[in-house]
Design an enzyme around this catalytic site. Structure first.
Site, PDB file in Angstrom:
ATOM      1  N   ASP A   1     123.581 -80.585  22.534  1.00 17.67           N
ATOM      2  CA  ASP A   1     122.566 -81.557  22.948  1.00 17.67           C
ATOM      3  C   ASP A   1     122.967 -82.139  24.297  1.00 17.67           C
ATOM      4  O   ASP A   1     124.152 -82.195  24.622  1.00 17.67           O
ATOM      5  CB  ASP A   1     122.437 -82.685  21.901  1.00 17.67           C
ATOM      6  CG  ASP A   1     121.062 -83.326  21.907  1.00 17.67           C
ATOM      7  OD1 ASP A   1     120.284 -83.102  20.965  1.00 17.67           O
ATOM      8  OD2 ASP A   1     120.742 -84.062  22.877  1.00 17.67           O
TER       9      ASP A   1
ATOM     10  N   ASN B   1     115.871 -74.869  20.576  1.00 16.95           N
ATOM     11  CA  ASN B   1     115.011 -75.927  20.037  1.00 16.95           C
ATOM     12  C   ASN B   1     114.811 -77.104  20.999  1.00 16.95           C
ATOM     13  O   ASN B   1     113.779 -77.763  20.948  1.00 16.95           O
ATOM     14  CB  ASN B   1     115.634 -76.423  18.718  1.00 16.95           C
ATOM     15  CG  ASN B   1     115.099 -77.781  18.308  1.00 16.95           C
ATOM     16  OD1 ASN B   1     114.003 -77.892  17.771  1.00 16.95           O
ATOM     17  ND2 ASN B   1     115.862 -78.837  18.589  1.00 16.95           N
TER      18      ASN B   1
ATOM     19  N   TYR C   1     103.013 -79.897  28.937  1.00 14.93           N
ATOM     20  CA  TYR C   1     103.623 -79.516  27.651  1.00 14.93           C
ATOM     21  C   TYR C   1     102.984 -78.218  27.135  1.00 14.93           C
ATOM     22  O   TYR C   1     103.686 -77.289  26.714  1.00 14.93           O
ATOM     23  CB  TYR C   1     103.446 -80.662  26.654  1.00 14.93           C
ATOM     24  CG  TYR C   1     104.183 -80.475  25.346  1.00 14.93           C
ATOM     25  CD1 TYR C   1     105.545 -80.743  25.245  1.00 14.93           C
ATOM     26  CD2 TYR C   1     103.515 -80.032  24.204  1.00 14.93           C
ATOM     27  CE1 TYR C   1     106.223 -80.572  24.041  1.00 14.93           C
ATOM     28  CE2 TYR C   1     104.186 -79.862  23.002  1.00 14.93           C
ATOM     29  CZ  TYR C   1     105.529 -80.141  22.924  1.00 14.93           C
ATOM     30  OH  TYR C   1     106.207 -79.969  21.734  1.00 14.93           O
TER      31      TYR C   1
ATOM     32  N   THR D   1     109.483 -87.090  14.418  1.00 14.28           N
ATOM     33  CA  THR D   1     110.808 -87.039  15.074  1.00 14.28           C
ATOM     34  C   THR D   1     110.802 -88.086  16.189  1.00 14.28           C
ATOM     35  O   THR D   1     109.877 -88.879  16.291  1.00 14.28           O
ATOM     36  CB  THR D   1     111.059 -85.651  15.712  1.00 14.28           C
ATOM     37  OG1 THR D   1     110.128 -85.498  16.802  1.00 14.28           O
ATOM     38  CG2 THR D   1     110.877 -84.507  14.738  1.00 14.28           C
TER      39      THR D   1
HETATM   40  N1  LIG Z   1     107.846 -83.403  16.785  1.00 16.07           N
HETATM   41  C1  LIG Z   1     106.757 -82.684  16.922  1.00 16.07           C
HETATM   42  O1  LIG Z   1     105.640 -83.110  16.536  1.00 16.07           O
HETATM   43  C2  LIG Z   1     106.849 -81.297  17.520  1.00 16.07           C
HETATM   44  C3  LIG Z   1     105.740 -80.445  17.393  1.00 16.07           C
HETATM   45  C4  LIG Z   1     105.803 -79.184  17.947  1.00 16.07           C
HETATM   46  C5  LIG Z   1     106.952 -78.752  18.592  1.00 16.07           C
HETATM   47  N2  LIG Z   1     108.022 -79.596  18.712  1.00 16.07           N
HETATM   48  C6  LIG Z   1     109.195 -79.108  19.417  1.00 16.07           C
HETATM   49  O2  LIG Z   1     110.331 -79.255  18.598  1.00 16.07           O
HETATM   50  C7  LIG Z   1     111.504 -79.282  19.414  1.00 16.07           C
HETATM   51  C8  LIG Z   1     112.421 -80.414  18.942  1.00 16.07           C
HETATM   52  O3  LIG Z   1     111.779 -81.652  19.213  1.00 16.07           O
HETATM   53  P1  LIG Z   1     111.821 -82.893  18.208  1.00 16.07           P
HETATM   54  O4  LIG Z   1     110.433 -83.160  17.809  1.00 16.07           O
HETATM   55  O5  LIG Z   1     112.848 -82.697  17.188  1.00 16.07           O
HETATM   56  O6  LIG Z   1     112.215 -84.053  19.268  1.00 16.07           O
HETATM   57  P2  LIG Z   1     113.474 -85.042  19.355  1.00 16.07           P
HETATM   58  O7  LIG Z   1     113.230 -85.840  20.584  1.00 16.07           O
HETATM   59  O8  LIG Z   1     113.641 -85.773  18.066  1.00 16.07           O
HETATM   60  O9  LIG Z   1     114.723 -84.055  19.555  1.00 16.07           O
HETATM   61  C9  LIG Z   1     114.903 -83.325  20.744  1.00 16.07           C
HETATM   62  C10 LIG Z   1     116.396 -83.207  21.043  1.00 16.07           C
HETATM   63  O10 LIG Z   1     116.529 -82.418  22.240  1.00 16.07           O
HETATM   64  C11 LIG Z   1     117.512 -83.030  23.067  1.00 16.07           C
HETATM   65  N3  LIG Z   1     117.296 -82.673  24.471  1.00 16.07           N
HETATM   66  C12 LIG Z   1     116.339 -83.143  25.311  1.00 16.07           C
HETATM   67  N4  LIG Z   1     116.486 -82.603  26.516  1.00 16.07           N
HETATM   68  C13 LIG Z   1     117.540 -81.766  26.461  1.00 16.07           C
HETATM   69  C14 LIG Z   1     118.185 -80.936  27.407  1.00 16.07           C
HETATM   70  N5  LIG Z   1     117.763 -80.858  28.676  1.00 16.07           N
HETATM   71  N6  LIG Z   1     119.239 -80.186  26.990  1.00 16.07           N
HETATM   72  C15 LIG Z   1     119.688 -80.268  25.723  1.00 16.07           C
HETATM   73  N7  LIG Z   1     119.133 -81.059  24.782  1.00 16.07           N
HETATM   74  C16 LIG Z   1     118.069 -81.803  25.153  1.00 16.07           C
HETATM   75  C17 LIG Z   1     117.335 -84.530  22.842  1.00 16.07           C
HETATM   76  O11 LIG Z   1     118.482 -85.276  23.231  1.00 16.07           O
HETATM   77  C18 LIG Z   1     117.054 -84.565  21.341  1.00 16.07           C
HETATM   78  O12 LIG Z   1     118.251 -84.696  20.600  1.00 16.07           O
HETATM   79  C19 LIG Z   1     111.011 -79.438  20.863  1.00 16.07           C
HETATM   80  O13 LIG Z   1     111.066 -78.195  21.514  1.00 16.07           O
HETATM   81  C20 LIG Z   1     109.562 -79.880  20.687  1.00 16.07           C
HETATM   82  O14 LIG Z   1     108.763 -79.547  21.788  1.00 16.07           O
HETATM   83  C21 LIG Z   1     107.996 -80.856  18.194  1.00 16.07           C
END
Ligand SMILES: NC(=O)c1ccc[n+]([C@@H]2O[C@H](COP(=O)([O-])OP(=O)(O)OC[C@H]3O[C@@H](n4cnc5c(N)ncnc54)[C@H](O)[C@@H]3O)[C@@H](O)[C@H]2O)c1
Length: 278
Positions: free
Chosen positions: A46, A100, A165, A200
């Site tokens: 992370d 991810n 996005y 999240t």
């Molecule tokens: N939550 C939703 O509704 C949703 C829906 C569709 C897709 N997603 C995708 O799921 C994935 C995870 O997101 P989430 O919802 O768990 O969000 P989140 O914000 O809870 O977790 C994302 C994590 O990625 C880390 N991060 C951010 N930038 C980074 C970087 N440059 N390098 C390394 N780590 C980095 C953050 O510190 C965080 O711990 C993402 O790709 C997001 O686009 C989420």
């Protein structure tokens, strides 16, 4: 070693030696914990090292094995270093990569700055490209491996006020579809996760230029139909079955079917609803 890796590829989520990016929160943390339940060893990566360490603590409390590493996936050099150090930290060649890490960026097209576009493209799209670029050769040398790329239903829903996005996630889906076909000959499985809302920290950690009512966060936390734990478990099951797509929720499947059945009608429906709701 080759036979050992081929045998593992039958169910790549079980006993995996996995690298999970964005493992400090949300879906990434859920992937790390579910892989632990399946007997795996996880390198929790992370940009926020303390958050990755917290995931490691949770894994160790379950009796699992894990290590933490900081890495900005938007930096090619940082992901190269990750690919060089992962085997040492896992004490085993990597068998599963989960790209991810991602960030949220909303707002009307005309309100989003180019700096914000670049930030989002760097993490969400280049982060996945970097991961695949630096880890695929190792899988090819080992005779197999597996990759999960986290896209989103945004990769095909094209919802208004999410242009940057949407573009990044469409790119992740296209890359995954291409690699699925291209890497089959190398015994490398690819799955692309396309969820709708999952509760999240994505909105709290994201950027929304202009006035923000908090509605998106409210919807995410109160109306999401699936938890991040359920999404992670389902995706790993799909990977084990050798399937390319994971669309975990009913609305994700519905949007996919609507768009495929009648793309022009779908686009008009979106435009009409957006004007109506404004
Ligand atoms: N939550 C939703 O509704 C949703 C829906 C569709 C897709 N997603 C995708 O799921 C994935 C995870 O997101 P989430 O919802 O768990 O969000 P989140 O914000 O809870 O977790 C994302 C994590 O990625 C880390 N991060 C951010 N930038 C980074 C970087 N440059 N390098 C390394 N780590 C980095 C953050 O510190 C965080 O711990 C993402 O790709 C997001 O686009 C989420």
């Amino acid at each position: 070693m080759m036979n050992f890796l081929r045998k593992r590829a039958a169910r790549p989520s079980h006993g995996a030696f996995a690298v999970v990016t964005g493992a400090g929160s949300g879906i990434g943390r859920s992937f790390a914990l579910e892989l632990t339940r399946r007997g795996g060893t996880v390198l929790c990566v992370d940009i926020n090292l303390e958050a990755a360490r917290e995931t490691v603590r949770l894994i160790e409390a379950m009796g699992g094995r894990a290590a933490a590493m900081t890495c900005d996936v938007g930096s090619a050099e940082a992901v190269k270093a990750l690919s060089e150090q992962a085997e040492g930290l896992l004490a085993h060649p990597v068998t599963l990569l989960i790209n991810n890490a991602g960030v949220g960026l909303g707002g009307k097209f005309e309100d989003v700055s180019l700096d914000d576009w670049q930030w989002c493209m760097n993490v969400n799209l280049w982060g996945v490209i970097h991961g695949c670029h630096y880890f695929v050769p190792g899988f090819q040398r080992a005779g197999g491996g597996a990759i999960i790329n986290v896209a989103s239903a945004a990769s095909y829903t094209a919802a208004p006020e999410m242009s940057a996005y949407n573009v990044t996630k469409a790119g992740v889906r296209a890359l995954s579809e291409t690699l699925y076909a291209e890497l089959k000959k190398d015994n490398i499985r690819v799955n692309v996760l396309c969820p709708t809302l999952v509760p999240t920290n994505i909105i709290k950690n994201g950027r929304i230029p202009g006035r923000y009512s908090g509605l998106a966060d409210h919807a995410l936390m109160n109306y999401a139909m699936t938890t991040s734990d359920e999404v992670a478990a389902l995706t790993l099951d799909r990977l084990d079955r050798g399937e390319l797509y994971t669309t975990p929720q009913i609305d994700a499947k519905l949007f996919w079917l609507m768009k495929r059945a009648s793309p022009n009608l779908y686009a008009d429906f979106l435009g009409f609803s957006y004007r109506f709701l404004k």
